[in-house]
Enzyme design. Structure first.
Site, PDB file in Angstrom:
ATOM      1  N   SER A   1       0.365   2.987   6.176  1.00 25.26           N
ATOM      2  CA  SER A   1       1.628   2.613   6.849  1.00 25.26           C
ATOM      3  C   SER A   1       1.519   3.023   8.255  1.00 25.26           C
ATOM      4  CB  SER A   1       2.925   3.538   6.173  1.00 25.26           C
ATOM      5  OG  SER A   1       3.943   3.478   7.006  1.00 25.26           O
TER       6      SER A   1
ATOM      7  N   SER B   1       4.156   3.426  10.057  1.00 23.74           N
ATOM      8  CA  SER B   1       5.678   3.770  10.456  1.00 23.74           C
ATOM      9  C   SER B   1       5.620   5.010  11.378  1.00 23.74           C
ATOM     10  CB  SER B   1       6.638   3.817   9.231  1.00 23.74           C
ATOM     11  OG  SER B   1       6.699   2.566   8.643  1.00 23.74           O
TER      12      SER B   1
ATOM     13  N   THR C   1      10.545   2.096   1.347  1.00 19.36           N
ATOM     14  CA  THR C   1       9.728   1.106   1.125  1.00 19.36           C
ATOM     15  C   THR C   1       9.319   0.858  -0.424  1.00 19.36           C
ATOM     16  OG1 THR C   1       7.853  -0.320   1.881  1.00 19.36           O
ATOM     17  CG2 THR C   1       7.654   2.298   1.563  1.00 19.36           C
TER      18      THR C   1
ATOM     19  N   LYS D   1      13.455   0.115  -2.882  1.00 19.65           N
ATOM     20  CA  LYS D   1      14.356  -0.595  -2.044  1.00 19.65           C
ATOM     21  C   LYS D   1      15.740  -0.791  -2.709  1.00 19.65           C
ATOM     22  CE  LYS D   1      11.595  -2.441   1.610  1.00 19.65           C
ATOM     23  NZ  LYS D   1      11.210  -3.720   2.439  1.00 19.65           N
TER      24      LYS D   1
ATOM     25  N   ASN E   1      16.598  -0.311   3.071  1.00 17.96           N
ATOM     26  CA  ASN E   1      15.521   0.280   3.466  1.00 17.96           C
ATOM     27  C   ASN E   1      15.900   1.253   4.510  1.00 17.96           C
ATOM     28  OD1 ASN E   1      16.340  -1.352   5.805  1.00 17.96           O
ATOM     29  ND2 ASN E   1      14.064  -1.225   6.347  1.00 17.96           N
TER      30      ASN E   1
ATOM     31  N   GLY F   1      12.596  -6.915  -3.384  1.00 15.94           N
ATOM     32  CA  GLY F   1      13.458  -6.543  -2.451  1.00 15.94           C
ATOM     33  C   GLY F   1      13.419  -7.354  -1.155  1.00 15.94           C
TER      34      GLY F   1
ATOM     35  N   TYR G   1       1.661  -6.590   7.214  1.00 14.51           N
ATOM     36  CA  TYR G   1       1.082  -6.082   8.449  1.00 14.51           C
ATOM     37  C   TYR G   1      -0.384  -5.458   8.424  1.00 14.51           C
ATOM     38  CZ  TYR G   1       3.026  -1.645   7.320  1.00 14.51           C
ATOM     39  OH  TYR G   1       3.206  -0.546   6.613  1.00 14.51           O
TER      40      TYR G   1
ATOM     41  N   GLY H   1       3.235  -9.281   9.822  1.00 14.74           N
ATOM     42  CA  GLY H   1       4.536  -8.785   9.756  1.00 14.74           C
ATOM     43  C   GLY H   1       4.739  -7.462  10.491  1.00 14.74           C
TER      44      GLY H   1
END
Length: 413
Positions: free
Chosen positions: A13, A15, A52, A56, A77, A119, A196, A217
């Site tokens: 990830s 994030s 995630t 979701k 999310n 989702g 992504y 993404g």
């Protein structure tokens, strides 16, 4: 944990990197097994979280309030804990919508295929409707009342103009796969992938090769994170923040790949660029030696060119999955289309163009160990180098000038 991301598998990830650029708060990646989700949600030991795959929809029963847009979509999310009450939102909607608009992909009055039924496919459906799509079909491996099959999509809906992939097909480490063959879609004008990692899936690269507007993404991930943070702190950030963070994250993940003739200076230049940018430098020929215990020329002499190319392709696949690296490839690495695809998934390719009279044949390069072989290779490979390159830089001057030109390209790309 105060702020963070929950999911089943979060090893790759981005994030945390994104939220660290948004504001001064600690953001944690927390992997939660399915049998522990209920305990986590019931305890409510957080201020704000992102959610995630695969939770979701699973988190919805634990919410005290769900935003109308999230309720319409049927997926959440982002969750904010307000004095012990959980409020759910869907910021993926804003992320995907902005991704489509930023790439000038037109959905209004278009026929749209959405690949997948999870989702995120529900979010894609809401976005497609919001942007005025004329016809929308969800595509699944199994045909149902609400979906069509992939076979039906290719045969009966090959006039689709936009395809949105919401499946994990093509995601690292299975990044050789593609969810659908776009060659069947002659009217295709836009392609979007929510994946992504890699930055560009083979699905996206195939679209780009046909001059179709296409994007992975990462931008969606950044925008949805910014909107989620706005919900966390009940604030509004400048519109420019998302674009700024996207550029920083992309630059920090993307590889710089050098291609060109044997002896054109790829390794020397690559090492200088890696040093200037404080990045790991990988020479694919050296990587082959390290991996097999044999130098490329030994493999070619002992096992033949085809055997070497097979080994080289495996090594290119491994190297290309890395990020934030400078990569120097062997002279013939770009001869195989799949190698080029692997390299472009996470990188830009720069062709180091050196005049043939400035390249010297050497004995450790059996395919170009004399001037005649070198000239033949140059003539055969030059158009391939040009076709696969995102940028071309001439290396017929001093190394500092070449290095500065490349750094300028990288800064302004």
């Amino acid at each position: 944990m105060e702020y963070g991301l929950i999911g089943e598998k979060l090893g790759h990830s981005f994030s945390k990197d994104i939220h660290n650029l948004i504001g001064n708060y600690d953001y944690i990646l927390k992997e939660i097994p399915k049998d522990e989700l209920t305990a986590f949600m019931t305890k409510k030991d957080f201020k704000g979280i992102n959610v995630t795959i695969p939770y979701k929809q699973d988190v919805i029963p634990f919410l005290d309030y769900i935003d109308p847009k999230a309720e319409e979509i049927g997926a959440v999310n982002t969750i904010v804990n307000k004095n012990g009450k959980l409020y759910g939102y869907n910021t993926d909607f804003f992320g995907l919508k902005n991704l489509i608009l930023a790439n000038n992909i037109e959905l209004n009055n278009k026929k749209v295929l959405i690949l997948g039924t999870g989702g995120t496919s529900k979010t894609a459906l809401a976005v497609a409707r919001d942007l005025g799509a004329k016809e929308i079909y969800k595509v699944s491996r199994t045909k149902s009342e609400t979906t069509i099959s992939y076979e039906e999509a290719c045969e009966k809906h090959c006039d689709a103009e936009v395809i949105l992939n919401t499946t994990p097909v093509g995601m690292f480490p299975n990044n050789e796969a593609s969810p659908i063959d776009i060659s069947a879609f002659k009217n295709l004008q836009g392609a979007v992938d929510v994946i992504y990692n890699p930055l560009r899936t083979n699905f996206i690269l195939s679209a780009k090769n046909k001059a179709i507007k296409a994007s992975g993404g990462l931008y969606m991930l950044v925008i949805q994170a910014v909107v989620a943070s706005e919900f966390f702190f009940d604030t509004k950030y400048p519109e420019s923040l998302g674009n700024s963070i996207f550029k920083k994250i992309l630059s920090s993940k993307e590889n710089i790949v050098f291609a060109g003739m044997p002896g054109c200076g790829k390794s020397t230049i690559g090492a200088e660029i890696a040093k200037a940018l404080n990045r790991e430098f990988i020479d694919s020929d050296a990587y082959i030696w390290q991996t097999t215990g044999l130098k490329p020329d030994q493999i070619i002499r002992e096992k033949g060119v085809d055997a070497f190319r097979d080994i080289e392709s495996e090594c290119i696949k491994e190297i290309s999955s890395k990020q934030n690296c400078v990569i120097s490839t062997g002279g013939g690495a770009i001869l195989r289309e799949k190698n080029v695809k692997f390299l472009k998934q996470n990188g830009i390719i720069i062709f180091i163009d050196r005049k043939i009279e400035n390249i010297k044949p050497t004995d450790d390069r059996p395919l170009s160990n004399n001037q005649e072989k070198l000239k033949t290779l140059y003539k055969e490979r030059y158009p391939i180098y040009k076709a696969c390159a995102d940028f071309t830089v001439e290396n017929n001057k001093d190394i500092n000038s070449v290095k500065n030109e490349i750094l300028k390209i990288w800064e302004n790309k």
